[in-house]
Design an enzyme around this catalytic site. Structure first.
Site, PDB file in Angstrom:
ATOM      1  N   SER A  41      37.094  47.620  27.567  1.00  0.00           N
ATOM      2  CA  SER A  41      37.408  46.888  28.799  1.00  0.00           C
ATOM      3  C   SER A  41      37.956  47.759  29.920  1.00  0.00           C
ATOM      4  CB  SER A  41      38.389  45.759  28.500  1.00  0.00           C
ATOM      5  OG  SER A  41      37.751  44.720  27.800  1.00  0.00           O
ATOM      6  N   LYS A  56      35.888  47.726  33.083  1.00  0.00           N
ATOM      7  CA  LYS A  56      35.887  46.690  34.129  1.00  0.00           C
ATOM      8  C   LYS A  56      36.200  47.259  35.509  1.00  0.00           C
ATOM      9  CE  LYS A  56      36.958  42.680  31.193  1.00  0.00           C
ATOM     10  NZ  LYS A  56      36.655  43.261  29.885  1.00  0.00           N
ATOM     11  N   TYR A 113      42.238  35.778  31.198  1.00  0.00           N
ATOM     12  CA  TYR A 113      41.349  36.904  30.909  1.00  0.00           C
ATOM     13  C   TYR A 113      39.970  36.375  30.532  1.00  0.00           C
ATOM     14  CZ  TYR A 113      40.145  41.639  29.471  1.00  0.00           C
ATOM     15  OH  TYR A 113      39.580  42.884  29.386  1.00  0.00           O
ATOM     16  N   ASN A 139      36.072  37.964  29.950  1.00  0.00           N
ATOM     17  CA  ASN A 139      35.077  39.033  29.955  1.00  0.00           C
ATOM     18  C   ASN A 139      33.814  38.636  30.702  1.00  0.00           C
ATOM     19  OD1 ASN A 139      36.052  41.352  28.066  1.00  0.00           O
ATOM     20  ND2 ASN A 139      36.581  39.481  26.956  1.00  0.00           N
ATOM     21  N   HIS A 172      44.489  49.656  32.553  1.00  0.00           N
ATOM     22  CA  HIS A 172      43.783  48.677  31.727  1.00  0.00           C
ATOM     23  C   HIS A 172      43.702  49.188  30.300  1.00  0.00           C
ATOM     24  CE1 HIS A 172      41.129  45.288  30.922  1.00  0.00           C
ATOM     25  NE2 HIS A 172      41.221  44.932  32.197  1.00  0.00           N
ATOM     26  N   ASP A 230      33.871  40.249  19.682  1.00  0.00           N
ATOM     27  CA  ASP A 230      34.737  41.102  20.485  1.00  0.00           C
ATOM     28  C   ASP A 230      36.095  41.202  19.810  1.00  0.00           C
ATOM     29  OD1 ASP A 230      35.479  42.707  22.618  1.00  0.00           O
ATOM     30  OD2 ASP A 230      36.088  41.021  23.867  1.00  0.00           O
TER      31      ASP A 230
END
Length: 520
Positions: free
Chosen positions: A62, A65, A153, A155, A287, A481
């Protein structure tokens, strides 16, 4: 900041293999654009005895991102330029549609697509194709909160961004990232490898020293929300690029890392793929990243021109390591919280009727409670008879009501204690019209089990555990995930005759998915 002390950093790093046990990892600290500490230990592959090095590539998950958002700003422009395209993408929507800026800031209210994949019957180690991602995202009709009002959150926000960017530019995200981000930043070996099954330069491991370490199986294809593979040297180059462009008001990272707000003007904790955090009065941006077998984290303190990076090929505390390195470098010391013993009146489960979310509390001893609310348990300090706090959550108890506050999410819930005995008349088949997916509940020997079925397959059977009248928990600890959604909260509805008519299924990542009973 007090005088920079590399010896304290070096002492901490020497003990990482002992304190964070696993196959291997890498860490670095960058100050004023220069590397002041970098270290690799352990093995990239235990079987082949391949050492971990500063040039070993790993999935950064992640952390990708922010790079997706960087491409958006650099190759497209302001997010509003893609709002019409997003409206066409979410063409089945019945609620207020989010804006592209809401996607960038995790304020869209869309439910996380990896969590929804569980409800659609996905095998945790199964193949997940780009067409399946689009099929899941394009069938969405509702949000679990009004866009722009809260943080959650998701994705899928960034997967959609990737699709919109490719459609707008007529180019692949692979090529745009390479040309406009990696090359200018000097990230020589960084690459978007969407298919996790194709990456074989380093092995990620599940397990621990008790269960042993086993190679993790990943076969998902992702893009936008994750997918970039990079070495520590690549990530150091990114931090040096950030430092070199720090005084450019139109510089990419300055545009990414600016302050964000919710629609009511309250400061938000996230923007353009970056967490906006604070430690010792200093603002941080960064992150974390996770996939089965992998963990990583980066932090940057612009005021002190300081960055920390940690990357592990096991499911250890990379986020904790990067944060501790930052605090050591800043000279920030941790203070012990004054605690009182937890009253037993705290313990049990508490339900918010509006969201269907459940807070479960149990005694952890020494003035602490273990709380289950989000994707993973939180340790809460009991600071007074009726108040407890964790890093992200504050709860206050007034009789049979708990007020839960997550200020960073702009979230305030009034939760009532779950009481009563559970009835076992919940067995049957339930259908979600939005997902076109089923939940099957069965009883075997007096125990209740549930399974999810949808366009991605049929899941294993999972045990259900009651916490009170018509409220059940269904733990799911492995999904495509990482981390997994955790406990699904099942809240059943009855008609005037007391018959079950349906239920709400949800977790922090994906709240309030409605199901109707179609077969007793």
């Amino acid at each position: 900041m007090s005088k920079f002390d590399t010896s304290a950093l070096e002492a901490f790093v020497r003990h990482i293999p002992q304190n964070y046990k696993g196959p291997g990892g890498v860490v670095a600290v960058v100050k004023d654009g220069e590397v002041v500490l970098q270290h690799a230990w352990g093995f990239a592959d235990l079987r082949t005895r391949t050492p971990m090095t500063l040039d070993t590539r790993m999935p950064i998950c992640s952390v990708s991102k922010q790079f997706t958002c960087a491409v958006l700003l650099d190759a497209v422009g302001e997010p509003e330029l893609l709002d019409d395209a997003l409206e066409a993408y979410l063409d089945k929507f019945e609620d207020e549609r989010p804006a592209v800026r809401d996607l960038c800031n995790n304020q869209s209210g869309l439910r996380d697509y990896w969590a929804l994949s569980v409800l659609c019957g996905a095998d945790p180690e199964g193949v997940f194709l780009p067409a399946q991602a689009q099929s899941l995202l394009r069938r969405l009709k509702t949000t679990h909160f009004e866009p722009g009002s809260h943080y959650s959150y998701c994705n899928g926000n960034f997967r959609i961004l990737a699709d919109l960017i490719e459609a707008h530019t007529g180019r692949t995200l692979v090529d745009i990232l390479s040309e406009r981000i990696f090359a200018p930043a000097g990230m020589k070996r960084a690459e978007l490898i969407s298919d996790t099954a194709l990456f074989d330069e380093c092995t990620g491991y599940e397990g621990d020293t008790v269960r042993g370490f086993l190679p993790a199986t990943n076969r998902i294809q992702w893009m936008g929300d994750a997918g970039i593979c990079a070495s520590l040297n690549d990530m150091i180059a990114w931090e040096q690029f950030i430092d070199a462009t720090r005084d450019d008001e139109s510089g990419l990272y300055r545009r990414l890392s600016g302050p964000q707000t919710f629609k009511d003007g309250v400061a938000a904790p996230y923007g353009f793929g970056l967490n906006l955090h604070e430690t010792g009065g200093k603002r941080l941006t960064g992150h974390g990243g996770a996939l089965r077998g992998w963990r990583c984290q980066r932090w940057h303190c612009a005021d002190e021109r300081l960055s920390t990076i940690a990357m592990f090929n096991f499911e250890g505390g990379a986020s904790e390591v990067a944060f501790k390195l930052m605090n050591i470098a800043l000279g920030v010391s941790s203070s012990e919280v004054s605690r009182v013993e937890a009253d037993s009146a705290w313990f049990g489960s508490w339900l918010d009727d509006e969201t269907g979310l459940v807070l479960s509390l149990e005694d952890a001893g020494h003035g602490r409670m273990k709380a289950r609310f989000g994707t993973s348990p939180e340790m809460m300090d009991v600071v007074s008879a009726n108040e407890a706090r964790s890093a992200v959550t504050t709860i206050r108890r007034d009789g049979e009501t708990i007020e839960l506050v997550r200020a960073s999410e702009n979230l305030r819930l009034s939760m009532k204690r779950v009481k009563g005995e559970a009835k076992h008349d919940i067995i049957g088949r339930y259908h979600s019209d939005e997902l076109d997916a089923d939940l099957l509940l069965v009883s075997e020997g007096g125990a209740i089990y549930g399974a999810f079925e949808g366009f991605l397959g049929k899941s294993d059977m999972y045990p259900l555990y009651s916490v009170g009248s018509d409220v059940w928990l269904l733990p799911v600890q492995r999904s495509m995930d990482a981390p997994s959604p955790g406990e699904w909260k099942l809240v059943f509805r009855r008609d005037d005759k007391g018959e079950i008519t349906g239920l709400s299924v949800g977790c922090w990542l994906a709240r309030g998915v409605e199901y109707r009973r179609v077969q007793p």
